[in-house]
Design an enzyme around this catalytic site. Structure first.
Site, PDB file in Angstrom:
ATOM      1  N   LYS A 142     -13.992   1.558  15.947  1.00  0.00           N
ATOM      2  CA  LYS A 142     -12.738   0.809  15.893  1.00  0.00           C
ATOM      3  C   LYS A 142     -12.103   0.683  17.275  1.00  0.00           C
ATOM      4  O   LYS A 142     -11.547  -0.358  17.626  1.00  0.00           O
ATOM      5  CB  LYS A 142     -11.785   1.512  14.926  1.00  0.00           C
ATOM      6  CG  LYS A 142     -10.588   0.687  14.555  1.00  0.00           C
ATOM      7  CD  LYS A 142      -9.939   1.204  13.292  1.00  0.00           C
ATOM      8  CE  LYS A 142     -10.872   0.997  12.108  1.00  0.00           C
ATOM      9  NZ  LYS A 142     -10.303   1.509  10.865  1.00  0.00           N
ATOM     10  N   PRO A 153      -3.140 -11.368  10.155  1.00  0.00           N
ATOM     11  CA  PRO A 153      -3.339 -11.212  11.605  1.00  0.00           C
ATOM     12  C   PRO A 153      -3.560  -9.743  11.941  1.00  0.00           C
ATOM     13  O   PRO A 153      -2.929  -8.870  11.350  1.00  0.00           O
ATOM     14  CB  PRO A 153      -2.013 -11.703  12.197  1.00  0.00           C
ATOM     15  CG  PRO A 153      -1.016 -11.598  11.093  1.00  0.00           C
ATOM     16  CD  PRO A 153      -1.788 -11.813   9.819  1.00  0.00           C
ATOM     17  N   ASP A 154      -4.487  -9.472  12.857  1.00  0.00           N
ATOM     18  CA  ASP A 154      -4.693  -8.091  13.306  1.00  0.00           C
ATOM     19  C   ASP A 154      -3.764  -7.856  14.499  1.00  0.00           C
ATOM     20  O   ASP A 154      -4.005  -8.346  15.604  1.00  0.00           O
ATOM     21  CB  ASP A 154      -6.147  -7.847  13.692  1.00  0.00           C
ATOM     22  CG  ASP A 154      -6.410  -6.359  13.901  1.00  0.00           C
ATOM     23  OD1 ASP A 154      -5.579  -5.693  14.560  1.00  0.00           O
ATOM     24  OD2 ASP A 154      -7.427  -5.861  13.399  1.00  0.00           O
ATOM     25  N   PHE A 170      -4.293   3.435  14.995  1.00  0.00           N
ATOM     26  CA  PHE A 170      -4.622   4.500  14.040  1.00  0.00           C
ATOM     27  C   PHE A 170      -5.838   4.086  13.232  1.00  0.00           C
ATOM     28  O   PHE A 170      -6.090   2.899  13.051  1.00  0.00           O
ATOM     29  CB  PHE A 170      -3.443   4.755  13.101  1.00  0.00           C
ATOM     30  CG  PHE A 170      -2.491   5.761  13.657  1.00  0.00           C
ATOM     31  CD1 PHE A 170      -2.500   7.057  13.195  1.00  0.00           C
ATOM     32  CD2 PHE A 170      -1.615   5.418  14.670  1.00  0.00           C
ATOM     33  CE1 PHE A 170      -1.651   8.000  13.720  1.00  0.00           C
ATOM     34  CE2 PHE A 170      -0.758   6.348  15.203  1.00  0.00           C
ATOM     35  CZ  PHE A 170      -0.777   7.654  14.727  1.00  0.00           C
ATOM     36  N   LYS A 227       8.356 -17.334 -10.641  1.00  0.00           N
ATOM     37  CA  LYS A 227       7.545 -16.226 -11.130  1.00  0.00           C
ATOM     38  C   LYS A 227       6.251 -16.764 -11.777  1.00  0.00           C
ATOM     39  O   LYS A 227       6.307 -17.713 -12.555  1.00  0.00           O
ATOM     40  CB  LYS A 227       8.379 -15.444 -12.150  1.00  0.00           C
ATOM     41  CG  LYS A 227       7.800 -14.128 -12.530  1.00  0.00           C
ATOM     42  CD  LYS A 227       8.738 -13.410 -13.483  1.00  0.00           C
ATOM     43  CE  LYS A 227       7.963 -12.329 -14.213  1.00  0.00           C
ATOM     44  NZ  LYS A 227       8.630 -11.870 -15.397  1.00  0.00           N
ATOM     45  N   ASN A 263       0.843  -1.199   0.000  1.00  0.00           N
ATOM     46  CA  ASN A 263       0.000   0.000   0.000  1.00  0.00           C
ATOM     47  C   ASN A 263       0.873   1.241   0.000  1.00  0.00           C
ATOM     48  O   ASN A 263       2.101   1.152   0.023  1.00  0.00           O
ATOM     49  CB  ASN A 263      -0.953  -0.020   1.207  1.00  0.00           C
ATOM     50  CG  ASN A 263      -0.190  -0.082   2.513  1.00  0.00           C
ATOM     51  OD1 ASN A 263       0.540   0.836   2.861  1.00  0.00           O
ATOM     52  ND2 ASN A 263      -0.339  -1.181   3.234  1.00  0.00           N
ATOM     53  N   ASP A 300      -4.723  -6.081   5.327  1.00  0.00           N
ATOM     54  CA  ASP A 300      -5.860  -6.765   5.930  1.00  0.00           C
ATOM     55  C   ASP A 300      -5.937  -8.195   5.418  1.00  0.00           C
ATOM     56  O   ASP A 300      -6.431  -9.086   6.090  1.00  0.00           O
ATOM     57  CB  ASP A 300      -7.160  -6.029   5.591  1.00  0.00           C
ATOM     58  CG  ASP A 300      -7.211  -4.680   6.304  1.00  0.00           C
ATOM     59  OD1 ASP A 300      -6.715  -4.617   7.446  1.00  0.00           O
ATOM     60  OD2 ASP A 300      -7.707  -3.707   5.717  1.00  0.00           O
TER      61      ASP A 300
HETATM   62  O1  C5P Z   1      -8.663  -2.272  10.854  1.00  0.00           O
HETATM   63  P1  C5P Z   1      -7.929  -1.060  10.398  1.00  0.00           P
HETATM   64  O2  C5P Z   1      -6.848  -1.382   9.401  1.00  0.00           O
HETATM   65  O3  C5P Z   1      -8.794   0.044   9.922  1.00  0.00           O
HETATM   66  O4  C5P Z   1      -7.221  -0.496  11.725  1.00  0.00           O
HETATM   67  C1  C5P Z   1      -6.129   0.342  11.728  1.00  0.00           C
HETATM   68  C2  C5P Z   1      -5.302   0.107  12.937  1.00  0.00           C
HETATM   69  O5  C5P Z   1      -5.142  -1.280  13.172  1.00  0.00           O
HETATM   70  C3  C5P Z   1      -3.887   0.655  12.787  1.00  0.00           C
HETATM   71  O6  C5P Z   1      -3.425   1.011  14.065  1.00  0.00           O
HETATM   72  C4  C5P Z   1      -3.132  -0.538  12.241  1.00  0.00           C
HETATM   73  O7  C5P Z   1      -1.759  -0.476  12.551  1.00  0.00           O
HETATM   74  C5  C5P Z   1      -3.807  -1.692  12.968  1.00  0.00           C
HETATM   75  N1  C5P Z   1      -3.853  -2.947  12.188  1.00  0.00           N
HETATM   76  C6  C5P Z   1      -3.138  -4.024  12.628  1.00  0.00           C
HETATM   77  N2  C5P Z   1      -3.177  -5.212  11.947  1.00  0.00           N
HETATM   78  C7  C5P Z   1      -3.951  -5.337  10.844  1.00  0.00           C
HETATM   79  C8  C5P Z   1      -4.695  -4.249  10.375  1.00  0.00           C
HETATM   80  C9  C5P Z   1      -4.611  -3.054  11.073  1.00  0.00           C
HETATM   81  O8  C5P Z   1      -2.440  -3.912  13.639  1.00  0.00           O
HETATM   82  N3  C5P Z   1      -3.979  -6.492  10.183  1.00  0.00           N
END
Ligand code: C5P
Length: 411
Positions: free
Chosen positions: A339, A306-307, A325, A290, A211, A280
């Site tokens: 959030k 993973p979040d 953020f 390739k 991104n 995400d």
């Molecule tokens: O879910 P979203 O991407 O909108 O949330 C943003 C926040 O979550 C940011 O602080 C980002 O660093 C964190 N984030 C994360 N892992 C992910 C997606 C977002 O830690 N997979």
């Protein structure tokens, strides 16, 4: 606990007429409890003697990079480490130019490059020199790098002209510097983990999904946390900018690597700031070769990444104060509040993105939200924004008692 010692200010004096005010500045800084070590440039010694500055500072003044006796007592790198803050007052147009270009052609510029302490300059020069596009560009560059600029003031000048270019008065300078530093050391002794930049999900040996995050915001936060007295671990995805000095830097690529590096850095951490733009969705394990364009359509199946933020916020033990953020294109505050709850974070810093907003920009604004509170930080440079965000984090963390490992556990 360590006994608090006085704040150590390295005062650089360069060759402008305002140097005659330097002894007064030293006195004012010392009145406010600072230890002051003066370093003069060759030009400064045309305006003021080292002897006067030695008398008021109580320390021998340093002037030469190549002074064997002085280097034997305290080498220039040691001197750079000694300082809690560096103030250059007066800072001439020539000095600002040399600083902006990273020169190390005398003791003072060398110290400015070598130190990790916050650096502040108080420009003083003729108004035309101050208004010259070269000086304007140099000052803009210095500000962009997080160097503090105090003044100059407007008024009558030694050259007989009237305009902007006067050094701020010594009393004013001392007060501004000391209050800035006092307010700045809000994370003294704490450990902060910051994640920054984009993540990269590899598809094959030459392609990836990523991104537009530049990492600038996260790097500025790491620097602001460092300046606030914290020991900082910066975990970063691939970014084009140099990491700040004086922080532990861990380079990663994918969301999974970032999660592992963040969790590895967490033991003992008081605050986690998730400023990274984490993917995400992640790609399946990268193809070894390739991917060939053999068919008209290519289907990529992505799975949830993973979040990281939620995983840190959900820790059962050793959970730090968690700041996330939210980059939103609409309904910024509403979405960010949702959030905050969904991720279980202690604080969310929200900004509006889209088209040319926020991403890869040097200016930004934030709405900071926490349980029962909000604060807006209006549009300003990312360094200033980071400094102010760090101040809000420190304040709310203290007020809510979510103080991580240093918190007293009730009962
Ligand atoms: O879910 P979203 O991407 O909108 O949330 C943003 C926040 O979550 C940011 O602080 C980002 O660093 C964190 N984030 C994360 N892992 C992910 C997606 C977002 O830690 N997979």
């Amino acid at each position: 606990m360590e006994t608090p010692r006085s704040l150590r200010v390295l005062l650089g004096v360069t060759g402008g007429i305002a140097a005659y005010k330097s002894p007064d500045l030293v006195r004012r800084l010392r009145e406010r409890g600072a230890e002051v070590q003066v370093v003069m440039t060759a030009g400064a010694s045309r305006f003021i003697t080292a002897l006067s500055l030695q008398a008021v500072s109580g320390r021998p003044v340093r002037q030469e990079l190549w002074d064997e006796a002085a280097e034997a007592a305290m080498g220039h790198i040691e001197l750079a480490r000694w300082a809690d803050a560096v103030l250059v007052a007066p800072a001439t147009a020539d000095f600002l130019a040399r600083l902006a270009h990273g020169r190390a052609d005398d003791l003072l510029t060398t110290l400015c490059l070598a130190t990790t302490a916050p650096l502040t300059v108080a420009p003083a020069m003729n108004r035309q020199m101050w208004a010259n596009p070269a000086t304007v560009a140099n000052v803009a560059l210095l500000k962009q790098r997080g160097i503090g600029v105090l003044g100059p003031d407007e008024g009558s000048q030694a050259c007989g002209e009237i305009g902007a270019g006067r050094m701020l008065e010594p009393g004013q300078l001392a007060e501004l510097l000391m209050s800035q530093l006092g307010a700045d050391r809000v994370l003294q002794g704490l450990k902060v983990v910051v994640s920054a930049g984009p993540t990269r999900e590899r598809l094959d040996p030459v392609r990836y999904i990523s991104n537009r995050s530049s990492g600038k915001m996260g790097y500025a936060i790491a620097q602001a946390a460092r300046d606030a007295g914290a020991s900082v671990v910066l975990v970063s995805g691939p970014a084009e900018i140099d990491p700040p000095t004086g922080v532990e830097f861990v380079a990663v690529e994918s969301a999974r690597q970032m999660r592992d590096a963040v969790h590895a850095a967490l033991p003992g951490a008081d605050i986690y700031i998730g400023a990274a733009a984490v993917a995400d969705y992640q790609a399946p394990p990268a193809a070894v070769q390739k991917i060939k364009k053999t068919s008209e359509r290519l289907k990529l199946e992505l799975t949830r990444a993973p979040d990281i933020l939620a995983s840190v916020a959900g820790l059962a033990s050793g959970r730090p104060f968690v700041v996330g953020f939210a980059a939103e294109t609409e309904n910024v505050e509403e979405n960010a509040r949702a959030k905050l709850a969904r991720k279980g974070a202690d604080m969310i810093a929200a900004n509006r993105v889209g088209d040319d907003l926020a991403f890869d920009r040097d200016e930004n604004s934030l709405i900071v939200l926490w349980d029962g509170g909000r604060e807006e930080i209006p549009t300003c440079g990312k360094f200033e924004l980071a400094r102010r965000l760090v101040a809000v984090i420190a304040r709310v963390r203290r007020a809510t008692g979510r103080a991580g490992r240093t918190a007293a556990v009730p009962g």
